[in-house]
Every structure is written in C-alpha cells, then in structure tokens.
Design a protein around this motif. Structure first.
Motif, PDB file in Angstrom:
ATOM      1  N   GLU A 193      -1.191  -6.581  12.277  1.00  0.00           N
ATOM      2  CA  GLU A 193      -1.909  -7.825  12.036  1.00  0.00           C
ATOM      3  C   GLU A 193      -2.228  -7.976  10.544  1.00  0.00           C
ATOM      4  OE1 GLU A 193      -3.243 -11.255  12.231  1.00  0.00           O
ATOM      5  OE2 GLU A 193      -2.711 -10.378  14.173  1.00  0.00           O
ATOM      6  N   THR A 194      -1.850  -9.121   9.952  1.00  0.00           N
ATOM      7  CA  THR A 194      -2.032  -9.331   8.508  1.00  0.00           C
ATOM      8  C   THR A 194      -3.289 -10.143   8.166  1.00  0.00           C
ATOM      9  OG1 THR A 194      -0.639 -11.314   8.605  1.00  0.00           O
ATOM     10  CG2 THR A 194       0.448  -9.229   8.064  1.00  0.00           C
ATOM     11  N   THR A 195      -4.094 -10.471   9.167  1.00  0.00           N
ATOM     12  CA  THR A 195      -5.328 -11.224   8.896  1.00  0.00           C
ATOM     13  C   THR A 195      -6.187 -10.492   7.865  1.00  0.00           C
ATOM     14  OG1 THR A 195      -5.334 -12.109  11.147  1.00  0.00           O
ATOM     15  CG2 THR A 195      -7.397 -12.218   9.917  1.00  0.00           C
ATOM     16  N   GLY A 196      -6.627 -11.224   6.829  1.00  0.00           N
ATOM     17  CA  GLY A 196      -7.450 -10.623   5.790  1.00  0.00           C
ATOM     18  C   GLY A 196      -6.668 -10.109   4.609  1.00  0.00           C
ATOM     19  N   LEU A 197      -5.346 -10.033   4.725  1.00  0.00           N
ATOM     20  CA  LEU A 197      -4.503  -9.593   3.610  1.00  0.00           C
ATOM     21  C   LEU A 197      -4.408 -10.734   2.595  1.00  0.00           C
ATOM     22  CD1 LEU A 197      -2.686  -7.143   2.810  1.00  0.00           C
ATOM     23  CD2 LEU A 197      -0.777  -8.392   3.819  1.00  0.00           C
ATOM     24  N   VAL A 198      -4.621 -10.445   1.312  1.00  0.00           N
ATOM     25  CA  VAL A 198      -4.658 -11.494   0.293  1.00  0.00           C
ATOM     26  C   VAL A 198      -3.746 -11.128  -0.869  1.00  0.00           C
ATOM     27  CG1 VAL A 198      -6.998 -12.208   0.890  1.00  0.00           C
ATOM     28  CG2 VAL A 198      -6.659 -10.448  -0.861  1.00  0.00           C
ATOM     29  N   PRO A 199      -3.303 -12.146  -1.638  1.00  0.00           N
ATOM     30  CA  PRO A 199      -2.508 -11.858  -2.836  1.00  0.00           C
ATOM     31  C   PRO A 199      -3.254 -10.924  -3.780  1.00  0.00           C
ATOM     32  CG  PRO A 199      -2.367 -14.183  -2.303  1.00  0.00           C
ATOM     33  CD  PRO A 199      -3.405 -13.600  -1.389  1.00  0.00           C
ATOM     34  N   GLY A 200      -2.454 -10.068  -4.429  1.00  0.00           N
ATOM     35  CA  GLY A 200      -3.034  -9.103  -5.360  1.00  0.00           C
ATOM     36  C   GLY A 200      -3.159  -7.711  -4.794  1.00  0.00           C
ATOM     37  N   GLU A 201      -3.042  -7.562  -3.487  1.00  0.00           N
ATOM     38  CA  GLU A 201      -3.129  -6.224  -2.895  1.00  0.00           C
ATOM     39  C   GLU A 201      -1.826  -5.459  -3.128  1.00  0.00           C
ATOM     40  OE1 GLU A 201      -5.262  -5.440   0.708  1.00  0.00           O
ATOM     41  OE2 GLU A 201      -5.747  -7.554   0.972  1.00  0.00           O
ATOM     42  N   PRO A 202      -1.885  -4.137  -3.159  1.00  0.00           N
ATOM     43  CA  PRO A 202      -0.698  -3.343  -3.519  1.00  0.00           C
ATOM     44  C   PRO A 202       0.315  -3.234  -2.377  1.00  0.00           C
ATOM     45  CG  PRO A 202      -2.519  -1.893  -2.997  1.00  0.00           C
ATOM     46  CD  PRO A 202      -3.073  -3.289  -2.967  1.00  0.00           C
ATOM     47  N   VAL A 203       1.577  -3.013  -2.755  1.00  0.00           N
ATOM     48  CA  VAL A 203       2.647  -2.682  -1.821  1.00  0.00           C
ATOM     49  C   VAL A 203       3.248  -1.355  -2.283  1.00  0.00           C
ATOM     50  CG1 VAL A 203       4.883  -3.347  -0.867  1.00  0.00           C
ATOM     51  CG2 VAL A 203       3.155  -5.097  -1.322  1.00  0.00           C
ATOM     52  N   ILE A 204       3.169  -0.343  -1.462  1.00  0.00           N
ATOM     53  CA  ILE A 204       3.603   1.006  -1.826  1.00  0.00           C
ATOM     54  C   ILE A 204       4.932   1.318  -1.150  1.00  0.00           C
ATOM     55  CG2 ILE A 204       2.956   3.433  -1.945  1.00  0.00           C
ATOM     56  CD1 ILE A 204       1.053   1.516  -3.397  1.00  0.00           C
ATOM     57  N   ARG A 205       5.906   1.691  -1.941  1.00  0.00           N
ATOM     58  CA  ARG A 205       7.223   2.054  -1.389  1.00  0.00           C
ATOM     59  C   ARG A 205       7.187   3.459  -0.776  1.00  0.00           C
ATOM     60  NH1 ARG A 205      11.885   1.658  -5.571  1.00  0.00           N
ATOM     61  NH2 ARG A 205      13.007   2.265  -3.683  1.00  0.00           N
ATOM     62  N   THR A 206       8.017   3.671   0.227  1.00  0.00           N
ATOM     63  CA  THR A 206       8.169   5.013   0.810  1.00  0.00           C
ATOM     64  C   THR A 206       9.519   5.627   0.457  1.00  0.00           C
ATOM     65  OG1 THR A 206       9.159   4.226   2.874  1.00  0.00           O
ATOM     66  CG2 THR A 206       6.745   4.312   2.772  1.00  0.00           C
ATOM     67  N   TYR A 207      10.449   4.802  -0.051  1.00  0.00           N
ATOM     68  CA  TYR A 207      11.801   5.240  -0.401  1.00  0.00           C
ATOM     69  C   TYR A 207      12.614   5.683   0.820  1.00  0.00           C
ATOM     70  CZ  TYR A 207       9.945   5.113  -5.131  1.00  0.00           C
ATOM     71  OH  TYR A 207       9.361   4.696  -6.299  1.00  0.00           O
ATOM     72  N   LEU A 208      12.147   5.331   1.989  1.00  0.00           N
ATOM     73  CA  LEU A 208      12.836   5.682   3.232  1.00  0.00           C
ATOM     74  C   LEU A 208      13.003   4.442   4.085  1.00  0.00           C
ATOM     75  CD1 LEU A 208      10.835   8.908   4.192  1.00  0.00           C
ATOM     76  CD2 LEU A 208      13.175   8.838   3.289  1.00  0.00           C
ATOM     77  N   PRO A 209      14.096   4.358   4.862  1.00  0.00           N
ATOM     78  CA  PRO A 209      14.207   3.256   5.825  1.00  0.00           C
ATOM     79  C   PRO A 209      13.215   3.456   6.962  1.00  0.00           C
ATOM     80  CG  PRO A 209      16.003   4.812   6.139  1.00  0.00           C
ATOM     81  CD  PRO A 209      15.252   5.264   4.917  1.00  0.00           C
ATOM     82  N   LEU A 210      12.962   2.381   7.713  1.00  0.00           N
ATOM     83  CA  LEU A 210      12.099   2.495   8.887  1.00  0.00           C
ATOM     84  C   LEU A 210      12.740   3.497   9.845  1.00  0.00           C
ATOM     85  CD1 LEU A 210       9.544   1.374  10.283  1.00  0.00           C
ATOM     86  CD2 LEU A 210      11.041  -0.245  11.452  1.00  0.00           C
ATOM     87  N   SER A 211      12.058   4.602  10.088  1.00  0.00           N
ATOM     88  CA  SER A 211      12.649   5.714  10.831  1.00  0.00           C
ATOM     89  C   SER A 211      11.704   6.200  11.911  1.00  0.00           C
ATOM     90  CB  SER A 211      12.971   6.880   9.872  1.00  0.00           C
ATOM     91  OG  SER A 211      13.792   6.455   8.802  1.00  0.00           O
ATOM     92  N   VAL A 212      12.251   7.022  12.800  1.00  0.00           N
ATOM     93  CA  VAL A 212      11.444   7.661  13.834  1.00  0.00           C
ATOM     94  C   VAL A 212      11.564   9.170  13.707  1.00  0.00           C
ATOM     95  CG1 VAL A 212      11.522   5.777  15.503  1.00  0.00           C
ATOM     96  CG2 VAL A 212      13.361   7.459  15.488  1.00  0.00           C
ATOM     97  N   GLU A 213      10.543   9.863  14.186  1.00  0.00           N
ATOM     98  CA  GLU A 213      10.585  11.315  14.259  1.00  0.00           C
ATOM     99  C   GLU A 213      11.182  11.733  15.595  1.00  0.00           C
ATOM    100  OE1 GLU A 213       6.722  12.971  13.681  1.00  0.00           O
ATOM    101  OE2 GLU A 213       6.831  12.802  11.493  1.00  0.00           O
TER     102      GLU A 213
END
Length: 590
Positions: free
Chosen positions: A58-78
């Motif tokens: 849920e993205t409610t409350g998310l506003v411009p200016g907040e950080p986006v952190i890379r993981t350098y990995l594709p969406l994966s499962v364990e």
C-alpha cells in the motif's frame, strides 16, 4: 559510482505505481525499496535516469522526495527447506511469522526471512568429496516434513569438483554444507537458493505427457482428463463452484507437492482453505495434507499489484520442487484477478489499452505463465523426471466466456472445464458442462485407462458422450412437442442419461466417500451402469416398457455407488449384479 547511480528519489505516486529519478544504472525488473517504510517494489519501465516502479504494498502516505534504494537483484524468491507447510503472501513474506511480529494488521514495509534461519534440519549426504558435480546433481537430503524429502542440489549454472561436503548431522539453512571448486574459484553452497521469479528454471528436455493426473473427480478423470504436466482452465460465473473444484483438486490430486495460490479472491475462501487443509488426512501418507502443500495468499483486500507477483512466486516454487523429481500440481484461483491487476497497472501507466481495457500484452503474460508447466527431463545425473500441472480458475464477468481473459486462456491450455450456472442452480456438482468442456489429452488418458484399469474404457466413454449429446437433442424436441410423442427407445435413452448424470457425473464434495473416487471404483461403476443399459435394451426389445424399468430398485442402488464406503462397496455391487439378473423376470423379457 555516485550516489545517484545507487539510489533514487520518488517524484510521483499514482496508486501502486511510483516514478523515481536518479536511477541511472538500474535494470529492468530490479527489486527496490521505496520510501522511508522500505516498501517492496520492482522496476517495470526505465527511461534515462527515470524509473517507473510497481510497488507491491500500500502506497498511501508515500510522498515525493522519499528515497528509493536499489537492491541490485531481480525480484526473487528464497528456495530451500521450510517452504512446505508455510503460508506466504504474494512476495513470499511468511504471514504467520509476520503475524507474530506485528499482530493481525501487517505493517507497511514489514519483512521476515522466507525460510526460518533458526530451525535445524538433519542433513544426509548423497555425494562424496572429490566428485565432479554439475547443475541439478543431488548433494544431500533433509526431511522437510513427514511427507517430503527435500534434496539439496547444485544450483543451475554451476559445476565443478566437490571440495567438501558436510557430514550427516543437523544444520540450519544458512550453514555451508558444500564447497564446489570451478576453475580456481571456490563457491560455498548452503541449503538456500535464490531465483528470479520471472525467469523459468532450466531443464534438460521437455517430454510428452504419458499418464493422466488422477483427481478422484469422476467427470474429470473419465470425460475431460488432465495429463501430468498439462494445463487446464476452470471458467465459470459467480457461484458455479470454481473454488470448490480447485480445493477438491488440491485435496485429492495424485501429485507429490501442491502449490495453492489464492490470487485476488475473497479472504473467507482462503480462510476456508486454512481451516480445512490442516485437518485433512493425506490419503497418500496418512499425515496432514498441509505437510506437502505451500499456500500463497493474496486476497482481494491486499495490494492489487502483488497479485502478479503471487502467480510468479507460485510457479517458481513449483519449478524448484519439480527439479527435485517431484510431480507438482499448482492451483491459481483466479487468473482473472491477476489480469485485472495488470489492467489497473496498465491504466496507471497510460498504456494503449486492448480489448475491454486489458493491456495488449495480456495473452503473452498468460502464455508465459502456463508454458512453465510440463513434464520434463531434469538437469543432473540420475535421469530424473518431474512435472508441473497448472490449473487456473477464470472468473468471467457474468459468465461471459467470450471476454478476453477466458478467450486468451483457451488458446493456451489443453483442458477446458466449463462451469455452468444452470447446473449449479440445479445442485449438480461439479457443475462442469459436458457439452461445452473438452480435453486434448483424451486419447492418451484413454489408452492409459485401458492398459492399467479396464479394457473397454474408451468404448464406454464414447457411448456415454453420445448418450448425453443425444439427450440434449431430445430436450429440444420435448420442448416443442412434449414427452408423450417420444418412442420407447428415446425414453430409454433419457433414462440412461439421467442415470449417468445423477449416479456418476454428480459428486458430493462434502460426503466422506463420494468426495473421492479412485480409478478402479470409477471403472466398476461404469461397468455396472453399462451392463444395466445392455439388459434394459434387451428388455425393451422383448416388450417391457421404460415405465416398468424405472420402477426397478436397481436404479436406487446406482445412486448409492459413489457414497459407498470401502466396506460397503463389494456388497453393493453384488446387490446390483443380483438385481440385474432378476431383470429376466420382467414381463416379456429374455
């Protein structure tokens, strides 16, 4: 590398879609953490240093200016021991563990390891130090549950010399259990593998299906069979029994591993699964059925975007167990909700819509999913085989099978079980319409039945379909001129169809014994019914009317065949045989 190449900044939020800048160097389908809460997202569009991110929370409350952190990995499962018996959400968060940590309401950004890092498993080595090993080879085995032996395999893309291997003993999933030397590089191997959900796991060769997947549902096994490694769709309007059929298949299908994906359906249906399945005894092992199941819950009140991830998560888990040599059955309920999520995301991205607003790539996404099913020869030594059978429910609005999701699914799958609202309203379950449904595995399944169960199976099935089709034609005539005009031969055909429908095709999911009928009992039921048909035809030729035949107590015995217990079964079929012999005493017969 500067900070902009590592991280980004939110510049726009549109529902589950977020735009971020400063994402130079990112890759398509890379997993990221969005905002101060660390929401899980996936990059779906890249334009220069701008990325469009699909957020799975849920993205409610998310506003411009907040950080986006890379993981350098594709969406994966364990992948590793501990999957079986666990319930995950669409992005493989273990819901029971998160419940313990946060309570009934999942907090945004909540996370927990998909596999328990503290539980110890007893490891049994299957290789020895100094062996040359290749991708897919079995290094060892742990007992994952009372029903499943979990093989620890060399990960895909890796081969070399086995420098060390853990001895028999207890280890957690993060312990190094092997070291493989490839060239001059040593690679430690733990019990955990990670795999990107959008990439199919490699196999040696795809094979043709050779045997049916036995479900215990009579109309499916006999008229519209599904092969091991096959694909099937169950479309039907609201209330026609899609979820009941899916749950029946999950309970009784003869697969080693069951993956059940609740994709966008109502929460009470998933709650029903959670309440029922742990109490069910597995007929294969005698233990709880949940001991060989993985549940993925993404209900209608969960974030829409995560529905897409849930389907890919499920099929990736299925491929992992297939690579161990298991036969896996995957149930997705329902792919229509997944398609609706794609439509919503596509609309947010302002893409050119296709038919009924669905994205133009709907058919290719469905094909990507179903094509990961199949019977395959596996990588590694030993010549092992495995399979994934995929059964997807489709929920067309108003039961309209001409809508895009149903039509695109039909172009891909080989089995079509069309659920009929009219049959459901008549309390005929499973409400599979025998005139609309089909299976492209019929010839293969028929040969298997004749070789392993009974020699005249194909003849009886062909005759059954002819009777049902002829009944449909006669109903049109009856509506026009009335039943009184029908000759006795047609009245007998209507009686035959009635017995087939009510004593064989109709099956009660909540009856202790009728809920599942094995191949031998199915054949025995068919043999008794068609023996009666032959005697009834001979009685009719000798002057007995259909009205007299209908009074036979034998017809009531047919109705009890499916619900008879193993102890009652022999006695019931003997009574049927005796009553058929007594038909000789009917007026004018024989």
């Amino acid at each position: 590398m500067n900070s902009k190449s590592r991280d980004g900044t939110v510049i726009r939020v549109t529902g589950p879609v977020v735009e971020a800048e400063g994402m130079a160097g990112s890759r398509m389908y890379e997993s990221v953490r969005v905002g101060k809460a660390g929401l899980i997202g996936e990059i779906i569009i890249l334009e220069g240093d701008r990325a469009t991110i699909q957020v799975y929370e849920e993205t409610t409350g998310l506003v411009p200016g907040e950080p986006v952190i890379r993981t350098y990995l594709p969406l994966s499962v364990e992948l590793g021991p501990g999957l079986v018996g666990t319930m995950y959400d669409g992005i493989q968060r273990p819901l029971e563990e998160i419940l313990r940590r946060t309570g009934d309401m999942i907090e945004r950004g909540s996370s927990a390891p998909a596999l328990d890092r503290t539980k110890k498993y007893r490891f049994y080595p299957l290789a020895k130090e100094g062996d040359e090993v290749h991708e897919g080879d079995r290094l060892g085995c742990v007992r994952e549950s009372v029903s499943v032996n979990h093989f620890i395999m060399v990960p895909p893309g890796m081969s070399g010399t086995l420098m060390s291997l853990a001895k028999k003993g207890e280890y957690v999933v993060t312990d190094t259990i092997a070291v493989i030397m490839s060239g001059s590089e040593k690679t430690p191997i733990t019990m955990i593998q990670r795999w990107p959900v959008r990439s199919p796991r490699p196999v040696r060769e795809r094979l043709d299906p050779v045997e049916p997947l036995i479900t215990g549902q009579r109309i499916i096994d006999t008229l519209f069979p599904l092969a091991r490694g096959g694909t099937a769709a169950i479309p039907g309007p609201f209330g026609s029994g899609k979820t009941v059929v899916q749950q029946q298949l999950a309970k009784w299908v003869n697969a080693d591993i069951i993956i059940y994906i609740g994709c966008g359906e109502r929460g009470n249906e998933m709650a029903d699964v959670l309440e029922q399945f742990p109490t069910l005894k597995d007929p294969r092992t005698g233990h709880a059925l949940s001991s060989r199941m993985v549940l993925i819950a993404n209900t209608s009140n969960m974030p829409v975007a995560a529905r897409e991830a849930s389907v890919y998560t499920g099929i990736t888990l299925a491929e992992y167990y297939r690579d161990m040599g298991y036969h896996v059955a995957l149930m997705a309920d329902s792919t229509s909700r997944w398609a609706e999520a794609m439509r919503e995301i596509s609309g947010r991205l302002e893409e050119m819509p296709g038919e009924e607003g669905y994205p133009a790539y709907l058919s290719s996404r469905l094909a990507d999913f179903y094509e990961r099913a199949g019977r395959v020869s596996l990588l590694g030594s030993g010549g092992h085989e495995g399979s994934i059978s995929v059964i997807g429910a489709v929920s067309p609005p108003g039961g309209d099978f001409s809508e895009p999701v149903t039509q695109n699914t039909l172009r891909i799958v080989k089995v079509f079980w069309a659920l009929d609202a009219d049959l459901a309203y008549q309390r005929h379950f499973p409400a599979i319409n025998w005139l609309m449904s089909y299976s492209l595995y019929g010839n293969m399944a028929g040969q298997w039945w004749e070789e392993h169960v009974g020699p005249d199976f194909i003849r009886m099935i062909q005759e059954m379909m002819e009777i049902l089709q002829r009944e449909n034609e006669l109903e049109e005539i009856i509506r026009l001129v009335g039943p009184e005009t029908l000759p006795e031969s047609d009245r007998l055909l209507l009686l035959k169809a009635e017995i087939i429908r009510e004593s064989y095709l109709m099956q009660y999911a909540f009856d202790e014994f009728d809920t599942y009928t094995g191949p031998k009992k199915q054949y025995r039921m068919l043999k008794s019914i068609f023996s009666f048909f032959e005697r009834a035809e001979r009685a009719l030729d000798s002057g007995v009317t259909v009205s007299n035949i209908r009074t036979l107590s034998l017809i009531e015995l047919f109705a009890r065949m499916g619900s008879s217990s193993p102890e009652e079964e022999d006695e019931l079929f003997q009574a049927i045989a005796r009553d058929m012999e007594s038909m000789k005493n009917l007026k004018g017969a024989f």
